[in-house]
Write a protein that holds these residues in place. Structure first.
Motif, PDB file in Angstrom:
ATOM      1  N   GLN A  61       0.806  -1.299  -0.037  1.00 29.69           N
ATOM      2  CA  GLN A  61      -0.096   0.080  -0.082  1.00 29.69           C
ATOM      3  C   GLN A  61       0.896   1.222   0.112  1.00 29.69           C
ATOM      4  OE1 GLN A  61      -0.227  -2.605   1.961  1.00 29.69           O
ATOM      5  NE2 GLN A  61      -2.539  -2.993   2.312  1.00 29.69           N
ATOM      6  N   GLN A 142      -7.643   6.570  -3.092  1.00 31.76           N
ATOM      7  CA  GLN A 142      -7.799   5.276  -2.553  1.00 31.76           C
ATOM      8  C   GLN A 142      -6.366   4.842  -2.057  1.00 31.76           C
ATOM      9  OE1 GLN A 142      -9.513   2.706  -5.771  1.00 31.76           O
ATOM     10  NE2 GLN A 142     -11.088   4.089  -5.860  1.00 31.76           N
ATOM     11  N   CYS A 145      -5.799   6.341   1.368  1.00 36.34           N
ATOM     12  CA  CYS A 145      -6.599   5.797   2.258  1.00 36.34           C
ATOM     13  C   CYS A 145      -6.097   4.423   2.883  1.00 36.34           C
ATOM     14  CB  CYS A 145      -8.051   5.583   1.790  1.00 36.34           C
ATOM     15  SG  CYS A 145      -9.398   4.893   2.801  1.00 36.34           S
ATOM     16  N   ALA A 146      -5.583   3.656   1.885  1.00 35.40           N
ATOM     17  CA  ALA A 146      -5.170   2.466   2.318  1.00 35.40           C
ATOM     18  C   ALA A 146      -3.952   2.371   2.992  1.00 35.40           C
ATOM     19  CB  ALA A 146      -4.509   1.640   0.960  1.00 35.40           C
ATOM     20  N   LEU A 148      -3.511   5.195   5.249  1.00 35.49           N
ATOM     21  CA  LEU A 148      -3.835   5.261   6.427  1.00 35.49           C
ATOM     22  C   LEU A 148      -4.368   4.132   7.287  1.00 35.49           C
ATOM     23  CD1 LEU A 148      -5.744   8.629   5.430  1.00 35.49           C
ATOM     24  CD2 LEU A 148      -3.643   8.548   6.592  1.00 35.49           C
ATOM     25  N   GLU A 149      -5.008   3.180   6.692  1.00 37.04           N
ATOM     26  CA  GLU A 149      -5.624   2.142   7.236  1.00 37.04           C
ATOM     27  C   GLU A 149      -4.327   1.081   7.933  1.00 37.04           C
ATOM     28  OE1 GLU A 149      -7.871  -0.942   8.793  1.00 37.04           O
ATOM     29  OE2 GLU A 149      -8.210   1.315   8.501  1.00 37.04           O
ATOM     30  N   VAL A 150      -3.256   1.119   7.003  1.00 28.92           N
ATOM     31  CA  VAL A 150      -1.998   0.411   7.281  1.00 28.92           C
ATOM     32  C   VAL A 150      -1.498   0.897   8.623  1.00 28.92           C
ATOM     33  CG1 VAL A 150       0.274  -0.291   6.976  1.00 28.92           C
ATOM     34  CG2 VAL A 150      -1.304  -0.450   5.215  1.00 28.92           C
ATOM     35  N   ASP A 151      -1.314   2.433   8.875  1.00 27.21           N
ATOM     36  CA  ASP A 151      -0.818   2.973   9.890  1.00 27.21           C
ATOM     37  C   ASP A 151      -2.059   2.519  11.429  1.00 27.21           C
ATOM     38  OD1 ASP A 151       1.440   4.109   9.061  1.00 27.21           O
ATOM     39  OD2 ASP A 151       0.405   5.726   8.141  1.00 27.21           O
ATOM     40  N   ARG A 152      -3.083   2.601  10.796  1.00 28.14           N
ATOM     41  CA  ARG A 152      -4.005   2.241  12.083  1.00 28.14           C
ATOM     42  C   ARG A 152      -3.709   0.995  12.384  1.00 28.14           C
ATOM     43  NH1 ARG A 152      -8.523  -0.054  13.423  1.00 28.14           N
ATOM     44  NH2 ARG A 152      -8.607  -1.363  11.314  1.00 28.14           N
ATOM     45  N   GLN A 153      -3.645  -0.041  11.681  1.00 34.79           N
ATOM     46  CA  GLN A 153      -3.615  -1.362  12.108  1.00 34.79           C
ATOM     47  C   GLN A 153      -2.407  -1.618  12.675  1.00 34.79           C
ATOM     48  OE1 GLN A 153      -3.903  -3.821   8.468  1.00 34.79           O
ATOM     49  NE2 GLN A 153      -6.046  -3.210   8.118  1.00 34.79           N
ATOM     50  N   ARG A 176       4.801   6.110  10.681  1.00 32.91           N
ATOM     51  CA  ARG A 176       3.494   7.024  10.520  1.00 32.91           C
ATOM     52  C   ARG A 176       4.008   8.599  10.220  1.00 32.91           C
ATOM     53  NH1 ARG A 176      -0.707   8.438  15.499  1.00 32.91           N
ATOM     54  NH2 ARG A 176      -2.253   9.334  14.246  1.00 32.91           N
ATOM     55  N   CYS A 236     -11.018   9.034   2.307  1.00 28.16           N
ATOM     56  CA  CYS A 236     -11.435   7.441   2.570  1.00 28.16           C
ATOM     57  C   CYS A 236     -13.314   7.681   2.321  1.00 28.16           C
ATOM     58  CB  CYS A 236     -11.091   7.050   3.685  1.00 28.16           C
ATOM     59  SG  CYS A 236      -9.400   6.758   4.018  1.00 28.16           S
TER      60      CYS A 236
END
Length: 267
Positions: A61, A142, A145-146, A148-153, A176, A236
């Motif tokens: 990502q 997109q 957004c992907a 940002l989701e990796v950083d959240r996980q 991050r 997102c």
């Protein structure tokens, strides 16, 4: 150590005089110099500046985001009007961020000094460039957004796994920050493109007025919706961008223009 850093810095600066090669759809072409040598030098230099530097493996990502955002950071179609060489130094962290200093007249200056058989072709050129941005920005959003989701996980995993070393947590925090810096850079670049196009259109209206300007202005309004979303950090929510304004229609410059109705006597 200081001597090694100085040697790497000199080599990287010389290499940075060459802009990064760009392939299809404006995506960066891979290469040892720009993908390994210069980033390695940049990490050493960024570390010496006390900036966060991560050494985590890059996710798919993150690689996709870097590839897709690259076309917005440079402008190979218009002879370095976005300073491709200095952008490459910034990307590899050999040099500090300089895009804050870019001024919006550069695109128009390139446009007006390029020889065309017809003055209306300049309107067509601006329109094509705007549409190219509008066509590629959804996938770019997109990809952001992907990431940002990796950083959240990553943050969730750290919170749930108490046995992870502090050095890994520090690495996650550094990555991050690096990702956010890159996203912020993209947002600035998107704003810069919009402002440069708007500047060019306004000046073309004065220099070579033509009704074709209305079509270009409509393309610019479509891009503005994406610019507004980027400024809000809304990568997102989905959608085509046109409805991102919450039902607010961005007024055309032609809706607010005061037309000159002076009658000029014919000689």
């Amino acid at each position: 150590m200081a001597g090694a850093v100085a040697l790497v810095t000199m080599a990287a600066l010389l290499a940075g005089c060459v802009a990064r090669p760009v392939g299809d759809f404006g995506r960066a072409q891979p290469g040892v110099l720009h993908d390994q040598v210069m980033p390695y030098a940049g990490d050493l230099i960024a570390t010496s500046r006390k900036e966060p530097v991560s050494n985590l493996n890059q996710t798919d990502q993150e690689r996709e985001m870097h590839d897709r955002t690259w076309r917005f950071l440079v402008a190979p179609h218009s002879r370095d009007w976005m300073f491709d060489s200095s952008v490459e130094l910034q990307r590899t962290r050999i040099g500090r961020a300089r895009d804050h200093q870019f001024t919006t007249e550069r695109y128009y200056n390139w446009l007006r000094t390029t020889t065309y058989q017809s003055s209306t072709t300049r309107y067509s050129t601006v329109g094509r460039h705007i549409l190219a941005d509008v066509d590629t920005v959804p996938k770019t959003f997109q990809s952001i957004c992907a990431v940002l989701e990796v950083d959240r996980q990553r943050r969730v995993a750290l919170a749930e796994l108490g046995s992870i070393e502090q050095s890994v947590a520090d690495n996650v925090a550094a990555r991050r920050t690096e990702n956010q810096w890159h996203i912020d850079w993209f947002v600035r670049a998107l704003n810069y493109r919009y402002d440069s196009y708007a500047y060019a259109l306004d000046h073309l209206l004065v220099e070579t007025p033509h009704e074709q300007s209305m079509a270009v202005d409509e393309n610019l309004r479509r891009l503005k919706a994406w610019v507004d979303r980027a400024n809000r950090g809304d990568f997102c929510s989905g959608g085509a961008g046109g409805g991102a304004g919450g039902g607010v229609t961005i007024p055309s410059r032609f809706q607010t223009m005061v037309y000159d109705r002076e009658v000029v006597p014919q000689k």
